[in-house]
Motif scaffolding. Structure first.
Motif, PDB file in Angstrom:
ATOM      1  N   PRO A 157      74.174  49.293  56.988  1.00  0.00           N
ATOM      2  CA  PRO A 157      74.912  48.663  58.031  1.00  0.00           C
ATOM      3  C   PRO A 157      75.558  49.019  58.713  1.00  0.00           C
ATOM      4  O   PRO A 157      76.012  50.125  58.896  1.00  0.00           O
ATOM      5  CB  PRO A 157      76.146  47.660  56.961  1.00  0.00           C
ATOM      6  N   THR A 158      76.100  48.476  60.199  1.00  0.00           N
ATOM      7  CA  THR A 158      76.666  48.777  61.645  1.00  0.00           C
ATOM      8  C   THR A 158      77.617  49.169  61.124  1.00  0.00           C
ATOM      9  O   THR A 158      78.505  48.654  59.475  1.00  0.00           O
ATOM     10  CB  THR A 158      76.435  47.449  61.946  1.00  0.00           C
ATOM     11  N   GLY A 159      78.417  50.603  62.082  1.00  0.00           N
ATOM     12  CA  GLY A 159      80.047  51.080  60.694  1.00  0.00           C
ATOM     13  C   GLY A 159      79.108  51.740  59.756  1.00  0.00           C
ATOM     14  O   GLY A 159      80.624  52.786  59.420  1.00  0.00           O
ATOM     15  N   GLY A 160      78.276  52.035  59.427  1.00  0.00           N
ATOM     16  CA  GLY A 160      77.590  52.912  58.428  1.00  0.00           C
ATOM     17  C   GLY A 160      78.376  54.369  58.788  1.00  0.00           C
ATOM     18  O   GLY A 160      77.655  55.431  57.319  1.00  0.00           O
ATOM     19  N   GLY A 161      77.966  54.760  59.882  1.00  0.00           N
ATOM     20  CA  GLY A 161      78.349  56.370  60.105  1.00  0.00           C
ATOM     21  C   GLY A 161      76.047  56.696  60.020  1.00  0.00           C
ATOM     22  O   GLY A 161      76.025  57.974  59.896  1.00  0.00           O
ATOM     23  N   LYS A 162      75.395  56.189  60.783  1.00  0.00           N
ATOM     24  CA  LYS A 162      73.905  55.692  60.464  1.00  0.00           C
ATOM     25  C   LYS A 162      73.947  56.601  61.804  1.00  0.00           C
ATOM     26  O   LYS A 162      72.773  57.851  60.916  1.00  0.00           O
ATOM     27  CB  LYS A 162      72.850  54.922  60.598  1.00  0.00           C
ATOM     28  N   THR A 163      74.036  57.573  62.753  1.00  0.00           N
ATOM     29  CA  THR A 163      73.582  58.432  63.782  1.00  0.00           C
ATOM     30  C   THR A 163      73.805  59.740  63.362  1.00  0.00           C
ATOM     31  O   THR A 163      72.771  61.100  63.008  1.00  0.00           O
ATOM     32  CB  THR A 163      74.173  58.532  64.710  1.00  0.00           C
ATOM     33  N   LEU A 164      75.282  60.536  62.367  1.00  0.00           N
ATOM     34  CA  LEU A 164      75.279  60.746  62.170  1.00  0.00           C
ATOM     35  C   LEU A 164      74.613  61.860  60.521  1.00  0.00           C
ATOM     36  O   LEU A 164      73.815  62.482  59.974  1.00  0.00           O
ATOM     37  CB  LEU A 164      76.204  61.675  62.039  1.00  0.00           C
ATOM     38  N   ALA A 165      73.933  59.853  60.288  1.00  0.00           N
ATOM     39  CA  ALA A 165      73.490  60.303  58.802  1.00  0.00           C
ATOM     40  C   ALA A 165      71.910  60.783  58.822  1.00  0.00           C
ATOM     41  O   ALA A 165      71.008  61.687  58.405  1.00  0.00           O
ATOM     42  CB  ALA A 165      73.079  59.347  58.297  1.00  0.00           C
ATOM     43  N   GLY A 166      71.461  59.781  59.694  1.00  0.00           N
ATOM     44  CA  GLY A 166      69.862  60.410  60.030  1.00  0.00           C
ATOM     45  C   GLY A 166      69.682  62.160  60.725  1.00  0.00           C
ATOM     46  O   GLY A 166      69.097  62.552  60.588  1.00  0.00           O
ATOM     47  N   LEU A 183      73.793  43.286  76.054  1.00  0.00           N
ATOM     48  CA  LEU A 183      73.858  44.558  76.635  1.00  0.00           C
ATOM     49  C   LEU A 183      75.048  45.204  75.851  1.00  0.00           C
ATOM     50  O   LEU A 183      75.164  46.528  75.332  1.00  0.00           O
ATOM     51  CB  LEU A 183      74.425  45.198  77.961  1.00  0.00           C
ATOM     52  N   ILE A 184      75.913  44.613  75.432  1.00  0.00           N
ATOM     53  CA  ILE A 184      77.254  45.454  74.641  1.00  0.00           C
ATOM     54  C   ILE A 184      76.497  45.019  73.309  1.00  0.00           C
ATOM     55  O   ILE A 184      77.305  45.785  72.229  1.00  0.00           O
ATOM     56  CB  ILE A 184      78.392  44.325  74.964  1.00  0.00           C
ATOM     57  N   GLU A 185      74.886  45.411  72.575  1.00  0.00           N
ATOM     58  CA  GLU A 185      75.061  44.711  71.560  1.00  0.00           C
ATOM     59  C   GLU A 185      74.918  45.415  70.734  1.00  0.00           C
ATOM     60  O   GLU A 185      75.268  45.752  69.042  1.00  0.00           O
ATOM     61  CB  GLU A 185      74.462  43.509  71.464  1.00  0.00           C
ATOM     62  N   ALA A 186      73.888  46.867  70.746  1.00  0.00           N
ATOM     63  CA  ALA A 186      73.762  47.305  70.031  1.00  0.00           C
ATOM     64  C   ALA A 186      74.036  49.341  70.288  1.00  0.00           C
ATOM     65  O   ALA A 186      74.081  49.723  71.749  1.00  0.00           O
ATOM     66  CB  ALA A 186      72.054  47.667  69.676  1.00  0.00           C
ATOM     67  N   GLY A 187      74.891  49.967  69.991  1.00  0.00           N
ATOM     68  CA  GLY A 187      75.161  51.320  69.944  1.00  0.00           C
ATOM     69  C   GLY A 187      76.749  51.443  70.330  1.00  0.00           C
ATOM     70  O   GLY A 187      76.902  52.257  70.461  1.00  0.00           O
ATOM     71  N   VAL A 188      77.199  50.455  71.365  1.00  0.00           N
ATOM     72  CA  VAL A 188      78.557  50.564  71.468  1.00  0.00           C
ATOM     73  C   VAL A 188      79.603  50.059  70.535  1.00  0.00           C
ATOM     74  O   VAL A 188      79.765  49.634  70.088  1.00  0.00           O
ATOM     75  CB  VAL A 188      78.326  49.348  73.150  1.00  0.00           C
ATOM     76  N   SER A 203      71.032  33.130  68.334  1.00  0.00           N
ATOM     77  CA  SER A 203      70.082  34.157  68.816  1.00  0.00           C
ATOM     78  C   SER A 203      69.011  34.375  67.145  1.00  0.00           C
ATOM     79  O   SER A 203      69.415  33.737  66.546  1.00  0.00           O
ATOM     80  CB  SER A 203      70.816  34.624  69.385  1.00  0.00           C
ATOM     81  N   GLY A 204      68.757  35.138  67.464  1.00  0.00           N
ATOM     82  CA  GLY A 204      67.810  35.416  66.582  1.00  0.00           C
ATOM     83  C   GLY A 204      68.901  36.408  65.417  1.00  0.00           C
ATOM     84  O   GLY A 204      70.134  36.778  66.018  1.00  0.00           O
ATOM     85  N   LEU A 205      67.978  37.148  64.116  1.00  0.00           N
ATOM     86  CA  LEU A 205      69.046  37.352  63.191  1.00  0.00           C
ATOM     87  C   LEU A 205      69.401  38.276  63.228  1.00  0.00           C
ATOM     88  O   LEU A 205      70.816  38.739  63.454  1.00  0.00           O
ATOM     89  CB  LEU A 205      68.831  37.169  62.100  1.00  0.00           C
ATOM     90  N   ASP A 206      68.971  39.542  64.036  1.00  0.00           N
ATOM     91  CA  ASP A 206      68.666  40.940  64.134  1.00  0.00           C
ATOM     92  C   ASP A 206      69.952  40.962  65.189  1.00  0.00           C
ATOM     93  O   ASP A 206      71.094  41.974  65.500  1.00  0.00           O
ATOM     94  CB  ASP A 206      67.314  41.293  64.547  1.00  0.00           C
ATOM     95  N   SER A 207      69.815  40.117  66.854  1.00  0.00           N
ATOM     96  CA  SER A 207      70.821  39.895  67.562  1.00  0.00           C
ATOM     97  C   SER A 207      72.194  39.590  67.213  1.00  0.00           C
ATOM     98  O   SER A 207      73.514  39.986  67.287  1.00  0.00           O
ATOM     99  CB  SER A 207      70.466  39.223  68.598  1.00  0.00           C
ATOM    100  N   LEU A 227      73.664  40.098  63.759  1.00  0.00           N
ATOM    101  CA  LEU A 227      73.615  40.876  63.230  1.00  0.00           C
ATOM    102  C   LEU A 227      74.377  41.910  63.361  1.00  0.00           C
ATOM    103  O   LEU A 227      75.492  42.876  63.363  1.00  0.00           O
ATOM    104  CB  LEU A 227      73.274  41.861  62.388  1.00  0.00           C
ATOM    105  N   GLN A 228      73.604  42.304  64.859  1.00  0.00           N
ATOM    106  CA  GLN A 228      74.564  43.681  65.953  1.00  0.00           C
ATOM    107  C   GLN A 228      75.557  42.862  66.282  1.00  0.00           C
ATOM    108  O   GLN A 228      76.207  44.262  66.855  1.00  0.00           O
ATOM    109  CB  GLN A 228      73.080  43.856  67.007  1.00  0.00           C
ATOM    110  N   ALA A 229      75.680  42.144  67.278  1.00  0.00           N
ATOM    111  CA  ALA A 229      76.859  41.677  67.215  1.00  0.00           C
ATOM    112  C   ALA A 229      78.004  41.948  66.112  1.00  0.00           C
ATOM    113  O   ALA A 229      79.093  42.107  66.950  1.00  0.00           O
ATOM    114  CB  ALA A 229      76.712  39.745  67.746  1.00  0.00           C
ATOM    115  N   ALA A 230      77.870  41.019  65.078  1.00  0.00           N
ATOM    116  CA  ALA A 230      78.567  41.166  63.477  1.00  0.00           C
ATOM    117  C   ALA A 230      78.966  42.565  63.558  1.00  0.00           C
ATOM    118  O   ALA A 230      80.476  42.918  63.255  1.00  0.00           O
ATOM    119  CB  ALA A 230      77.771  40.744  62.816  1.00  0.00           C
TER     120      ALA A 230
END
Length: 743
Positions: A253-262, A527-532, A544-548, A550-553
Motif C-alpha cells: 500500500p502507498t506509504g509502505g516504503g516500496k521504493t526502498l524495499a524494491g 499529475l499529483i496522483e502517483a509518487g508525489v 474514476s477508476g479504482l486504481d486512480s 487508491l493512488q489519490a488515497a
C-alpha cells in the motif's frame, strides 16, 4: 590476427591505406577500416555474450564498414576531412547499403539479419520492403580485400528464440553493433571524451551503501507501527532476493516504503545472480527526479543515471558529463528512466534509442506503479517483458499499491480469441499476505458519494477544510473549481496547463505549507496522483477508476500521524461525462460497488477491478504491433513498428511560455538557433495545448512561431503577456482573447 587476407591484385586499390576515420584535431591522425572493424567486433562480441550471440555479433562488427572500401568513399573521406585534396571527390557517399549487400552474401543462413544491422547502423533499421529495394539498387563494391570467413555458432541462443522475440534479437544485435561503433569511433576521434567513461562502483559496494542508509533510517525514525512495518517489508524483500531469475511483484500500500524495499530486493537479487545493473522505470516525469534524487543520496551521484525527456542539462546537479555519457547507452549500475523511454526503445528503429538495449541483458528491471501501463499497448508491453526474460535473462519486479491483473490469460470478453492473450505465466508475490498488509497499513476511509455536485458546491465543501487535496479528471474541471475558491496564497492550482518547472515549484510550496501546518487547499489533475510525497488529512477525488482512487488515497494520512483515519471523498460532478479509458474505469468501479465491494484496499478488489476494466476495452494492441512482429521469413517493418508504438500520442501543440527563465529562453532563441543543451532546457518551460486551442491563440496573436525554416518546423512561443498566469498556467478562457491583439 588479421581481419583481411592480402588481396590477390593490389592494383585494384586506388589508395594504399583504406581509411575509416580521420581525426578532427588538426593532426590528421587516421584509423584504418581494419583497425576500426576489429575494435568494433571485439566490443560487439563482448556485448552479445549475455544472450549467447557473440559469434554473429562479432562478425557483424567485423563487416559493418566494408562499404568504406569503395573508391568513392575513400575519395570522399580524404577530401572532406582535409587529409588529402581530391579533385572531383563526391560530396557524400553511401557505404552502409552496399556493405550490407556484400556482408550478407557471405553468410546466406544469416543474410537478412546481417543486412538489417549493417544497412541501418547509421540511418536506423529499415522496413524489409524498403531495404530489399535499396539492396537491389546498391552499387557494386570493387577493390575489396579477401574477407576471412568465420564460423557462426548460434546454437546456445536458439532455444531462447521464438516468433515473438526474434525481432528483439535483431534489435539486440543492432544495439551491440551501434554501441560498439559509437564507442570505438569516440575512442579514436575524441579520446578525452572516451576517457571520461570511467568505471562505476560495483553492485556489492552499492549494497553496502544501501544497508548503511537503511540502518541510519531505522536508527533515527520514530518507533511507529508504520515504520516497523516498513522495516519488515524490506527484510522480506532481502529474503526473497535469493530466488531465481523471473517475474516478481511487490504489492505494498502507498506509504509502505516500496521504493526502498524494491531496491533492497533488486540489488541483492542482482548480486546473487551476477546481474550487471538495475533499471527503474517510472510512469511520470513529474516524479522521476524525486526517486532519482533518493537513489543519488544513497549510492552517490556517479552511480545513478537519470534518463528522460525533462532533464535540464544546465542544472548544476545534472551536468556531470560522465553521467550524460552513461545515459547514451545505460552503462551504469543504476538507471532511472520512464516507461516511455524504456518501451519505445524496445520497439524503436533508431540507432540512438536502440544503442542501450543490449545493456538490458542480465539486469534487474523494476516497473514502478505498474498499474499505469497503458491498456491499449498492454500486449506488446508484456510480450517485450517476456522476451527480455527469456532471451536476456532479465528479472522483472512489478511494484505498486494496486497490482493489475497481468498474470495468466487476459481477456476483454469480446468473443474474439485473436484479441485475448496470455500475460505473464507466473509472477512470484514477495509479500506473504498482501491482503493482511493492506489492512495493517490502512490509514484512510473511502466514502463513495453518488450524489452529483456542481462546481460551486464542491468549492464550498472544499473551503470548509483547512488542508485538503482535490483531484479531478480534466484540466478544465480543475480550473473551474479553482475559480470558485478564494484567490489567496492558500489556494493552489496544479495541472498540465503549467510547465514542468512551475509544477515542481508549486509542489515544493505545497510541501512547505503542509510541514508548517498552514492553510492549504490544492485543486489538481491526476499529475499529483502517483509518487508525489504529500500528506493531507483529507482528499477529494472525482469518480474514476479504482486504481486512480487508491493512488489519490495514498496522499491522505500518508505517514499515519493522525489519531483517526484520514477521509477520502469520491464525488461526481454534475453534468460531467467521461469517455475512453476514464469512462470505462468508472463503469468497472461501479460494477464492483454494485456487487458489494467492501474493502477497496484489498488486492483482490483491484484484480477484480482490472478484469472488469479489461472486459470493456476494445483490445490490448490498438496499433496491431503483434501482427507486425510475427514473421516466419523475418520480413519486419521496423520503421512502421516504431512509428506506431508511441505510448504518448503527440496530439496537441507545445508552446514555450515565459514563466521563470522561459522569457530569457525566448529572448535567446530570437537571436540564434538554440544549442542542444538549450533545446533540452526549454522542454521544461513548455505547455502542450489542444490543436483547436492553439488555432484560437494563433488567430488572436497570443502565440507566434520562431525558428521556422526549411529543415525545422519551428517553435510556438508566448506572445500575449496575459496568456500565462502564475497561479493557473496557460489561460484559455480569458476575456482578452475576444479583443483584437494590437502590438
Amino acid at each position: 590476427m588479421s581481419l583481411y587476407n592480402k588481396p590477390k591484385d593490389m592494383k585494384t586499390f586506388c589508395y594504399s591505406r583504406k581509411l575509416a576515420h580521420v581525426s578532427a584535431d588538426g593532426e590528421k591522425r587516421v584509423q584504418t577500416i581494419e583497425e576500426h572493424c576489429l575494435g568494433v567486433s571485439s566490443l560487439a562480441m563482448k556485448f552479445a555474450e549475455p544472450f549467447f550471440s557473440q559469434d554473429i555479433s562479432a562478425e557483424i562488427g567485423l563487416l559493418h564498414d566494408i562499404g568504406k572500401y569503395s573508391d568513392d568513399f575513400q575519395a570522399y573521406i580524404r577530401n572532406c576531412s582535409g587529409y588529402e585534396k581530391i579533385d572531383n571527390a563526391p560530396i557524400r557517399t553511401e557505404h552502409s547499403i552496399p556493405g550490407a549487400k556484400v556482408a550478407g552474401s557471405f553468410y546466406p543462413q544469416f543474410q537478412r539479419i546481417i543486412e538489417y544491422c549493417i544497412a541501418g547502423h547509421h540511418s536506423g533499421l529499415h522496413d524489409y520492403s524498403d531495404l530489399a529495394s535499396k539492396l537491389i539498387g546498391a552499387k557494386q563494391l570493387e577493390g575489396l580485400p579477401q574477407i576471412e570467413h568465420h564460423t557462426i555458432d548460434v546454437s546456445k541462443v536458439m532455444p531462447h528464440l521464438d516468433e515473438m522475440n526474434f525481432h528483439l534479437w535483431i534489435r539486440l544485435l543492432f544495439s551491440c553493433l551501434v554501441d560498439a561503433d559509437y564507442l570505438d569511433t569516440e575512442k579514436f576521434m575524441q579520446p578525452d571524451k572516451s576517457d571520461k567513461r570511467d568505471k562505476k562502483d560495483n553492485l556489492a559496494t552499492l549494497r553496502d551503501k544501501l544497508e548503511t542508509y537503511l540502518a541510519k533510517i531505522r536508527g533515527t525514525a520514530n518507533k511507529t507501527e508504520l515504520n516497523k512495518t516498513r522495516s519488515e517489508i524490506q527484510d522480506r524483500c532481502k529474503e526473497y532476493a535469493t530466488k531465481g531469475t523471473g517475474f516478481y511483484s511487490l504489492t505494498v500500500p502507498t506509504g509502505g516504503g516500496k521504493t526502498l524495499a524494491g531496491m533492497q530486493w533488486a540489488i541483492n537479487h542482482a548480486i546473487k545472480h551476477n546481474k550487471k545493473r538495475i533499471v527503474v522505470a517510472i510512469p511520470y516525469t513529474s516524479i522521476i527526479t524525486q526517486n532519482a534524487e533518493i537513489f543519488r543520496q544513497i549510492f552517490g551521484m556517479q552511480n545513478v543515471v537519470e534518463h528522460h525527456s525533462n532533464i535540464d542539462e544546465s542544472d548544476g546537479q545534472r551536468t556531470d558529463e560522465r553521467r550524460n555519457l552513461a545515459a547514451e547507452n545505460w552503462d551504469a549500475p543504476i538507471i532511472v528512466t520512464t516507461n516511455v523511454q524504456l518501451f519505445e526503445s524496445l520497439y524503436s528503429c533508431k540507432p540512438a534509442k536502440c544503442r542501450k538495449l543490449h545493456n538490458l541483458s542480465d539486469c534487474v528491471l523494476i516497473l514502478d506503479e505498474v498499474q499505469t501501463l497503458p491498456v491499449e499497448f498492454l500486449r506488446p508491453i508484456l510480450e517485450s517483458l517476456k522476451a527480455l526474460n527469456k532471451l536476456c535473462n532479465t528479472s522483472v519486479l512489478f511494484t505498486t499499491a494496486s497490482q493489475p491483473a497481468i498474470e495468466g490469460k487476459i481477456s476483454c470478453n469480446s468473443g474474439n480469441p485473436s484479441i485475448d492473450f496470455m500475460g505473464i505465466e507466473h509472477i512470484i508475490e514477495i509479500i506473504e499476505a498482501p491482503d493482511k498488509l493492506a489492512v495493517k497499513l490502512k490509514r484512510t476511509d473511502i466514502h463513495f458519494n453518488k450524489a452529483e455536485q456542481s462546481f460551486e458546491e464542491l468549492a464550498a465543501a472544499i473551503s470548509r477544510h483547512r488542508q485538503i487535496l482535490c483531484i479531478v479528471n480534466t484540466r478544465k474541471e480543475a480550473k473551474k473549481i479553482f475559480d470558485f475558491l478564494p484567490q489567496d496564497e492558500s489556494t493552489i492550482h496544479l495541472s498540465r496547463m503549467m510547465c514542468s518547472v512551475h509544477i515542481s515549484k508549486i509542489i515544493s510550496k505545497i510541501k512547505k505549507r503542509l510541514e508548517n501546518n498552514q492553510l492549504v487547499r490544492v485543486i489538481s489533475t491526476q499529475l499529483i496522483e502517483a509518487g508525489v510525497d504529500l500528506d493531507f488529512p483529507s482528499v477529494y477525488r472525482e469518480e474514476s477508476g479504482l486504481d486512480s482512487i487508491l493512488q489519490a488515497a495514498g496522499r491522505c494520512n500518508r505517514e499515519g500521524k493522525m489519531k483517526a483515519n484520514g477521509k477520502v471523498e469520491v464525488f461526481r460532478i454534475k453534468g460531467s461525462q467521461h469517455y475512453g479509458l476514464i469512462g470505462k474505469g468508472i463503469y468497472a468501479l461501479n460494477e464492483l460497488l454494485s456487487c458489494g465491494m467492501d474493502n477497496p484496499f484489498n488486492p483482490a478488489s483491484m484484480k477484480q477491478y482490472f478484469k472488469q476494466l479489461y472486459g470493456r476495452v476494445n483490445g490490448f494492441d490498438k496499433q496491431g504491433i503483434m501482427s507486425l512482429i510475427f514473421s516466419t521469413e523475418f520480413k519486419y517493418p521496423f520503421r512502421e513498428i516504431a512509428n506506431k508504438f508511441k505510448l504518448i500520442d503527440n496530439i496537441g501543440t507545445p508552446i514555450l511560455v515565459n514563466y521563470g527563465e522561459g522569457e530569457k529562453i525566448i529572448e535567446a532563441i530570437s537571436h540564434e538557433f538554440p544549442s542542444h543543451e538549450l533545446m533540452r532546457k526549454l522542454q521544461r518551460y513548455m505547455v502542450t495545448v489542444s490543436d483547436k486551442d492553439a488555432e484560437n491563440m494563433i488567430r488572436y496573436g497570443r502565440i507566434r512561431k520562431m525558428l521556422e525554416s526549411e529543415n525545422f518546423s519551428g517553435i510556438w512561443v508566448q506572445n500575449d503577456p496575459k496568456l500565462y498566469d502564475d497561479k493557473a498556467g496557460v489561460v484559455l478562457d480569458n476575456q482578452w482573447i475576444k479583443e483584437i491583439y494590437i502590438k
